[in-house]
Design a protein around this motif. Sequence first.
Motif, short mmCIF file in Angstrom:
data_model
loop_
_atom_site.label_atom_id
_atom_site.label_comp_id
_atom_site.label_asym_id
_atom_site.label_seq_id
_atom_site.Cartn_x
_atom_site.Cartn_y
_atom_site.Cartn_z
N TYR A 85 0.83 -1.36 -0.16
CA TYR A 85 -0.19 0.41 0.54
C TYR A 85 0.90 1.41 -0.20
O TYR A 85 1.85 1.04 0.65
CB TYR A 85 -1.07 -0.52 1.15
CG TYR A 85 -1.98 -1.21 1.21
CD1 TYR A 85 -3.21 -0.78 0.73
CD2 TYR A 85 -1.79 -2.61 1.97
CE1 TYR A 85 -4.18 -1.93 0.62
CE2 TYR A 85 -2.49 -3.28 1.48
CZ TYR A 85 -3.72 -3.21 1.00
OH TYR A 85 -4.53 -4.25 0.73
N ARG A 86 0.34 2.63 -0.63
CA ARG A 86 1.34 3.33 -0.93
C ARG A 86 1.05 4.83 -1.26
O ARG A 86 -0.79 4.56 -1.45
CB ARG A 86 2.31 3.31 -2.12
CG ARG A 86 3.36 4.50 -2.74
CD ARG A 86 4.00 3.98 -3.48
NE ARG A 86 3.11 4.49 -4.91
CZ ARG A 86 2.88 2.99 -5.83
NH1 ARG A 86 3.06 2.85 -5.75
NH2 ARG A 86 1.88 4.12 -6.53
N LEU A 87 0.78 5.66 -0.03
CA LEU A 87 0.72 6.83 -0.05
C LEU A 87 1.04 7.62 -1.30
O LEU A 87 2.38 8.08 -1.24
CB LEU A 87 0.94 8.05 0.95
CG LEU A 87 0.20 9.18 1.21
CD1 LEU A 87 -1.26 9.17 1.56
CD2 LEU A 87 0.85 9.43 2.67
N ASP A 88 0.00 8.65 -2.46
CA ASP A 88 0.38 9.22 -3.15
C ASP A 88 -0.15 10.13 -3.00
O ASP A 88 -1.70 10.91 -3.47
CB ASP A 88 0.34 8.05 -4.19
CG ASP A 88 1.00 6.89 -4.62
OD1 ASP A 88 2.41 7.11 -4.39
OD2 ASP A 88 0.24 6.18 -5.72
N PRO A 89 0.30 11.56 -3.12
CA PRO A 89 -0.20 12.45 -3.51
C PRO A 89 0.60 13.49 -4.75
O PRO A 89 0.83 13.07 -5.26
CB PRO A 89 0.92 13.61 -2.22
CG PRO A 89 2.44 13.11 -2.51
CD PRO A 89 1.98 11.13 -2.83
N ALA A 90 -0.69 14.55 -4.39
CA ALA A 90 -0.92 15.05 -5.89
C ALA A 90 0.07 16.30 -6.06
O ALA A 90 0.27 16.54 -7.20
CB ALA A 90 -3.00 15.46 -5.90
N THR A 91 0.65 16.97 -5.08
CA THR A 91 1.84 18.14 -4.77
C THR A 91 2.61 17.16 -3.98
O THR A 91 2.45 16.82 -2.66
CB THR A 91 1.30 19.03 -4.20
OG1 THR A 91 2.18 19.62 -4.08
CG2 THR A 91 0.25 18.62 -2.97
N ALA A 92 3.60 17.84 -3.71
CA ALA A 92 5.23 17.70 -2.54
C ALA A 92 5.09 18.93 -1.95
O ALA A 92 6.56 19.16 -1.06
CB ALA A 92 6.52 17.11 -3.08
N ALA A 93 4.23 20.12 -2.49
CA ALA A 93 4.78 21.47 -1.22
C ALA A 93 3.34 22.12 -1.50
O ALA A 93 2.45 21.63 -2.13
CB ALA A 93 5.69 22.05 -2.68
N LEU A 94 3.37 22.86 -0.44
CA LEU A 94 2.27 23.37 0.05
C LEU A 94 2.22 24.84 0.54
O LEU A 94 4.35 25.05 0.95
CB LEU A 94 1.70 22.92 1.55
CG LEU A 94 0.37 22.47 0.81
CD1 LEU A 94 -0.15 20.89 2.02
CD2 LEU A 94 -0.24 21.69 -0.07
N ALA A 95 1.77 26.18 -0.13
CA ALA A 95 2.01 27.43 -0.07
C ALA A 95 1.80 27.75 1.27
O ALA A 95 0.61 27.32 2.14
CB ALA A 95 1.31 27.91 -0.64
N PRO A 189 7.78 25.73 1.50
CA PRO A 189 8.33 26.98 1.70
C PRO A 189 7.99 28.23 1.82
O PRO A 189 7.10 28.79 2.00
CB PRO A 189 9.26 27.18 0.29
CG PRO A 189 7.66 27.12 -0.83
CD PRO A 189 6.23 26.08 0.08
N GLY A 190 9.44 28.87 2.10
CA GLY A 190 8.88 30.59 2.53
C GLY A 190 10.20 31.23 4.03
O GLY A 190 10.65 30.38 4.24
N GLU A 191 9.97 32.37 3.75
CA GLU A 191 10.74 32.60 5.13
C GLU A 191 10.50 32.06 6.97
O GLU A 191 9.41 31.85 6.92
CB GLU A 191 9.99 34.73 5.37
CG GLU A 191 11.01 35.01 6.59
CD GLU A 191 11.07 36.74 6.29
OE1 GLU A 191 11.87 37.27 7.18
OE2 GLU A 191 9.51 37.04 6.31
N GLY A 192 11.48 31.69 7.29
CA GLY A 192 11.58 31.07 7.98
C GLY A 192 11.35 29.41 8.44
O GLY A 192 11.01 29.05 9.68
N ALA A 193 11.43 28.70 7.12
CA ALA A 193 11.30 27.44 7.27
C ALA A 193 12.64 26.79 7.83
O ALA A 193 12.03 26.17 8.14
CB ALA A 193 11.09 27.73 5.65
N ALA A 194 13.51 27.25 7.59
CA ALA A 194 14.77 26.43 8.71
C ALA A 194 14.27 26.95 10.03
O ALA A 194 14.93 25.66 10.26
CB ALA A 194 16.06 27.11 8.49
N ALA A 195 13.94 27.71 10.59
CA ALA A 195 13.42 27.59 12.08
C ALA A 195 13.02 26.96 12.34
O ALA A 195 11.90 26.96 12.28
CB ALA A 195 12.99 29.37 12.44
N GLU A 196 13.76 26.36 13.89
CA GLU A 196 12.78 24.98 15.05
C GLU A 196 12.22 26.22 16.38
O GLU A 196 13.29 26.62 16.91
CB GLU A 196 13.09 23.46 14.27
CG GLU A 196 13.18 22.96 12.98
CD GLU A 196 13.24 21.93 13.18
OE1 GLU A 196 13.43 21.69 14.26
OE2 GLU A 196 13.17 21.20 12.19
#
Length: 314
Positions: A85-95, A189-196
């Motif tokens: 069984y596999r999870l197949d998304p329509a996209t790998a990124a979201l705004a 993606p976007g500003e602050g993406a690397a901040a955790e």
Amino acid sequence: MLLDTRTLARTAGAAVLAAALTACGSSAMSGMDHGSGGAPSATTATAADGHQGHQMPGSGATGRPAASAPAPAPAPAPAAEQNGYRLDPATAALAPGAPAEYRFTITGPDGKALTAFGTDQTKRMHFYAIRSDLTGFQHLHPEMAPDGTWTAPLAALTAGTWRVYASFVPDSGPGRGTGLVLSRTVDVPGEGAAAEAALPAATGSATVDGYTVTVEGAPAAGRAGELKVTVSRDGRPVTDLQPYLETYAHLTAFHAGDQAFAHLHPETKAEAGGTGGPTLPFHAELPTGGDWRLFLQFQTGGTLHTVGLTLRVG
């Protein structure tokens, strides 16, 4: 179809471990349920604690100690594919910064989109989204189109790397009746993406919407145990918890660092039209030690509350 090469690279042993976490099946006849919003807040995570091997006593005439055993590998997040069984998304990124629809299908061992799902806790699909630092938890019950495409309406996501989890029970094919959890990463993606944000320290209680939730119990890694959750308000026990997904509370956990997933099952079911509380027992079986971020959801007065707290597992 978009594939998450990092999850597909998991070993067969990791897939078996992930299968142990699939106690939660799924469902999504209708409706959705949101947890806390997407902004980094008190619900966060850091790298998982390491595990040190034990020095073994020596053997033979030399009497020298054997080399330290290698540290056990942590349980990884569930893979994108398991048991065919596999999870197949329509996209790998979201705004970022706005509500988004995450569409996906579950492909069966026959290579076709699965359309037959059993129910677990009243739903055919339980869908989760969480940021890599364990902030922004969301728990939804998406809708499925006749062609097998699911649509999960996510609240606004902050920039960063997110992971989504699809928990379900196939109702046809070789995996019929067996609960599975599949997951993939999603880039926002976007500003602050690397901040955790830092993972909050382990604690036995947390508050949300004026309610105080206390968790008692000390589960050991890889062993079944019990957690007792107590809900109070202004120092008084809460006894008007309403049924939610066949029980009076829903509890999920994510391991800090690798985002392994666990569904902690309630030991009692809700009575139709009844109320529950203040104490709720849960069956807990967490495969590895370290910090786990718990998210408890409960309902009062028609409002769903979500609270997060960190649990240290030895």
